[in-house]
Write an enzyme that holds these catalytic residues in place. Structure first.
Site, PDB file in Angstrom:
ATOM      1  N   LYS A  32       0.854  -1.188   0.000  1.00  0.00           N
ATOM      2  CA  LYS A  32       0.000   0.000   0.000  1.00  0.00           C
ATOM      3  C   LYS A  32       0.888   1.236   0.000  1.00  0.00           C
ATOM      4  O   LYS A  32       1.804   1.341   0.815  1.00  0.00           O
ATOM      5  CB  LYS A  32      -0.887   0.004   1.247  1.00  0.00           C
ATOM      6  CG  LYS A  32      -1.806   1.204   1.316  1.00  0.00           C
ATOM      7  CD  LYS A  32      -2.794   1.075   2.443  1.00  0.00           C
ATOM      8  CE  LYS A  32      -2.288   1.635   3.753  1.00  0.00           C
ATOM      9  NZ  LYS A  32      -2.058   3.090   3.757  1.00  0.00           N
ATOM     10  N   ASP A  59      -3.422   4.381  -1.668  1.00  0.00           N
ATOM     11  CA  ASP A  59      -4.337   4.800  -0.596  1.00  0.00           C
ATOM     12  C   ASP A  59      -4.287   6.310  -0.425  1.00  0.00           C
ATOM     13  O   ASP A  59      -3.622   6.822   0.471  1.00  0.00           O
ATOM     14  CB  ASP A  59      -3.891   4.069   0.684  1.00  0.00           C
ATOM     15  CG  ASP A  59      -4.690   4.469   1.914  1.00  0.00           C
ATOM     16  OD1 ASP A  59      -5.812   4.964   1.770  1.00  0.00           O
ATOM     17  OD2 ASP A  59      -4.167   4.265   3.031  1.00  0.00           O
ATOM     18  N   LYS A  61      -7.228   8.226  -0.480  1.00  0.00           N
ATOM     19  CA  LYS A  61      -8.490   8.620   0.187  1.00  0.00           C
ATOM     20  C   LYS A  61      -9.068   9.924  -0.359  1.00  0.00           C
ATOM     21  O   LYS A  61      -9.213  10.905   0.382  1.00  0.00           O
ATOM     22  CB  LYS A  61      -8.262   8.751   1.699  1.00  0.00           C
ATOM     23  CG  LYS A  61      -7.784   7.487   2.394  1.00  0.00           C
ATOM     24  CD  LYS A  61      -7.781   7.669   3.901  1.00  0.00           C
ATOM     25  CE  LYS A  61      -7.309   6.458   4.655  1.00  0.00           C
ATOM     26  NZ  LYS A  61      -5.856   6.196   4.552  1.00  0.00           N
ATOM     27  N   ASP A  64     -13.629  15.083  -2.449  1.00  0.00           N
ATOM     28  CA  ASP A  64     -13.780  16.440  -3.000  1.00  0.00           C
ATOM     29  C   ASP A  64     -15.079  16.462  -3.784  1.00  0.00           C
ATOM     30  O   ASP A  64     -15.856  15.502  -3.714  1.00  0.00           O
ATOM     31  CB  ASP A  64     -12.552  16.772  -3.881  1.00  0.00           C
ATOM     32  CG  ASP A  64     -12.269  18.268  -3.943  1.00  0.00           C
ATOM     33  OD1 ASP A  64     -13.241  19.049  -4.076  1.00  0.00           O
ATOM     34  OD2 ASP A  64     -11.097  18.659  -3.873  1.00  0.00           O
ATOM     35  N   PRO A  66     -17.607  15.959  -6.901  1.00  0.00           N
ATOM     36  CA  PRO A  66     -17.576  14.834  -7.848  1.00  0.00           C
ATOM     37  C   PRO A  66     -16.696  15.070  -9.073  1.00  0.00           C
ATOM     38  O   PRO A  66     -15.909  14.200  -9.461  1.00  0.00           O
ATOM     39  CB  PRO A  66     -19.059  14.664  -8.234  1.00  0.00           C
ATOM     40  CG  PRO A  66     -19.805  15.116  -7.018  1.00  0.00           C
ATOM     41  CD  PRO A  66     -18.998  16.266  -6.462  1.00  0.00           C
ATOM     42  N   THR A 119     -10.221   3.676  11.104  1.00  0.00           N
ATOM     43  CA  THR A 119     -10.082   2.777  12.265  1.00  0.00           C
ATOM     44  C   THR A 119      -9.483   3.499  13.475  1.00  0.00           C
ATOM     45  O   THR A 119      -9.427   2.942  14.558  1.00  0.00           O
ATOM     46  CB  THR A 119      -9.233   1.547  11.901  1.00  0.00           C
ATOM     47  OG1 THR A 119      -8.091   1.991  11.168  1.00  0.00           O
ATOM     48  CG2 THR A 119     -10.010   0.569  11.059  1.00  0.00           C
ATOM     49  N   ARG A 181      -3.044  -6.011  14.475  1.00  0.00           N
ATOM     50  CA  ARG A 181      -1.848  -6.082  15.310  1.00  0.00           C
ATOM     51  C   ARG A 181      -1.601  -7.527  15.725  1.00  0.00           C
ATOM     52  O   ARG A 181      -2.558  -8.262  15.976  1.00  0.00           O
ATOM     53  CB  ARG A 181      -2.048  -5.255  16.601  1.00  0.00           C
ATOM     54  CG  ARG A 181      -2.171  -3.764  16.362  1.00  0.00           C
ATOM     55  CD  ARG A 181      -0.834  -3.190  15.918  1.00  0.00           C
ATOM     56  NE  ARG A 181      -0.870  -1.760  15.646  1.00  0.00           N
ATOM     57  CZ  ARG A 181      -1.009  -1.233  14.428  1.00  0.00           C
ATOM     58  NH1 ARG A 181      -1.171  -2.003  13.368  1.00  0.00           N
ATOM     59  NH2 ARG A 181      -0.965   0.072  14.259  1.00  0.00           N
ATOM     60  N   GLY A 210       0.881  -2.095   8.677  1.00  0.00           N
ATOM     61  CA  GLY A 210       2.014  -1.205   8.498  1.00  0.00           C
ATOM     62  C   GLY A 210       3.070  -1.481   9.541  1.00  0.00           C
ATOM     63  O   GLY A 210       3.880  -2.406   9.408  1.00  0.00           O
ATOM     64  N   ARG A 211       3.050  -0.695  10.616  1.00  0.00           N
ATOM     65  CA  ARG A 211       4.116  -0.743  11.625  1.00  0.00           C
ATOM     66  C   ARG A 211       4.430  -2.120  12.188  1.00  0.00           C
ATOM     67  O   ARG A 211       5.609  -2.403  12.428  1.00  0.00           O
ATOM     68  CB  ARG A 211       3.778   0.268  12.731  1.00  0.00           C
ATOM     69  CG  ARG A 211       3.934   1.712  12.239  1.00  0.00           C
ATOM     70  CD  ARG A 211       3.180   2.705  13.080  1.00  0.00           C
ATOM     71  NE  ARG A 211       1.734   2.569  12.948  1.00  0.00           N
ATOM     72  CZ  ARG A 211       0.857   3.355  13.557  1.00  0.00           C
ATOM     73  NH1 ARG A 211       1.279   4.307  14.362  1.00  0.00           N
ATOM     74  NH2 ARG A 211      -0.438   3.180  13.373  1.00  0.00           N
TER      75      ARG A 211
HETATM   76  O1  C5P Z   1       0.899   1.013  10.900  1.00  0.00           O
HETATM   77  P1  C5P Z   1      -0.522   0.578  10.773  1.00  0.00           P
HETATM   78  O2  C5P Z   1      -0.684  -0.941  10.712  1.00  0.00           O
HETATM   79  O3  C5P Z   1      -1.442   1.213  11.795  1.00  0.00           O
HETATM   80  O4  C5P Z   1      -0.960   1.105   9.345  1.00  0.00           O
HETATM   81  C1  C5P Z   1      -2.292   1.073   8.889  1.00  0.00           C
HETATM   82  C2  C5P Z   1      -2.371   1.737   7.548  1.00  0.00           C
HETATM   83  O5  C5P Z   1      -3.717   1.706   7.093  1.00  0.00           O
HETATM   84  C3  C5P Z   1      -1.946   3.211   7.536  1.00  0.00           C
HETATM   85  O6  C5P Z   1      -1.273   3.443   6.312  1.00  0.00           O
HETATM   86  C4  C5P Z   1      -3.252   3.988   7.567  1.00  0.00           C
HETATM   87  O7  C5P Z   1      -3.165   5.202   6.868  1.00  0.00           O
HETATM   88  C5  C5P Z   1      -4.189   3.023   6.815  1.00  0.00           C
HETATM   89  N1  C5P Z   1      -5.623   3.145   7.116  1.00  0.00           N
HETATM   90  C6  C5P Z   1      -6.122   2.993   8.394  1.00  0.00           C
HETATM   91  N2  C5P Z   1      -7.470   3.098   8.642  1.00  0.00           N
HETATM   92  C7  C5P Z   1      -8.309   3.336   7.633  1.00  0.00           C
HETATM   93  C8  C5P Z   1      -7.815   3.483   6.323  1.00  0.00           C
HETATM   94  C9  C5P Z   1      -6.451   3.375   6.108  1.00  0.00           C
HETATM   95  O8  C5P Z   1      -5.366   2.728   9.323  1.00  0.00           O
HETATM   96  N3  C5P Z   1      -9.620   3.373   7.860  1.00  0.00           N
END
Ligand code: C5P
Length: 231
Positions: A32, A59, A61, A64, A66, A119, A181, A210-211
């Site tokens: 992503k 990603d 997002k 704005d 249409p 989230t 996680r 991500g992390r």
């Molecule tokens: O590091 P982590 O696992 O929290 O990363 C989650 C990724 O998903 C981030 O890039 C964040 O911008 C993206 N994201 C999110 N919640 C959403 C949409 C996208 O955490 N509803």
């Protein structure tokens, strides 16, 4: 069909490519690219990662009017990514326009999914800041139904909401779920979180991590651990 998408939230091309270099040539993860990397490096980083053989969820997002979103989606479509997204809060008219802009002359297009509620948003913040006085699950379900009505392929949501979305929109409607996680891991700024095992049980189609992978001492091992638990 189920897959793990790695959120490449890095500030530079160098860091991103050296992270991706760790993965074996025969197993290129679905990645992503979010705002940080895209705004730092522009469309060239998308082309470069695509050329290396990765599938890409872009990603950005969009949210704005249409016409603006339609024209922006037209530009993003030319990058040949596999998945793009927008905020369902932009209305059904905006989502329909986005789909139109994204569709190429030959009828092909990347998957288009809608963010329902981030989230990182709690029930309390949604009520107090966004002034949406309904239960989170109902808000997410309503946004998913609007996205489906507009012709989108699925939504970004919490794994905790995936089953409910499949129940109202059908099992083919994709749920792409961040907020994942490993058991005992640090939640960071995410609020509605769960594990890869639980996300699978809850019928997520894709988990975005991500992390827990990018900041792991051994990211490749962390990726395999997530794949084993989920895919
Ligand atoms: O590091 P982590 O696992 O929290 O990363 C989650 C990724 O998903 C981030 O890039 C964040 O911008 C993206 N994201 C999110 N919640 C959403 C949409 C996208 O955490 N509803």
């Amino acid at each position: 069909m189920r897959d793990v998408i790695i959120a490449c939230d890095f500030p530079s091309r160098e860091e991103t490519l050296s992270f991706l270099d760790r993965f074996p040539a025969d197993k290129k993860p679905f990645v992503k690219i979010g705002m940080e990397l895209y705004y730092a490096c522009g469309p060239e980083i998308v082309r470069e990662i695509k050329k290396r053989g990765h599938r890409i969820f872009l990603d950005l997002k969009l949210h704005d009017i249409p016409n603006t979103v339609k024209r922006a989606m037209h530009v993003l479509s030319a990058l040949n990514v596999d998945m793009v997204n927008l905020h369902a809060a932009g209305t059904t008219a905006m989502m329909e326009a986005a789909l139109e802009g994204l569709t190429r002359p030959d009828g092909t297009r990347p998957l288009l999914i809608a963010v329902t509620q981030l989230t990182s948003t709690s029930q309390e913040r949604m009520e107090q800041d966004l002034w949406i006085p309904h239960p989170m699950a109902e808000v997410v379900e309503h946004y998913a139904e609007c996205a489906q009505k507009a012709g989108l392929d699925g939504v970004v949501c919490s794994p905790l909401e995936a089953a409910r979305i499949h129940a109202c929109c059908g099992s083919d409607f994709l749920t792409v779920t961040p907020g994942v996680r490993f058991a005992g891991g640090d939640a960071g700024d995410q609020v509605r979180v769960t594990t890869p095992e639980k996300a699978r049980e809850l019928t997520s189609d894709y988990i975005v991590m991500g992390r827990p992978i990018t900041a792991a001492p051994d990211p490749v091992a962390a990726y395999h651990k997530a794949m084993e638990a989920f895919a």
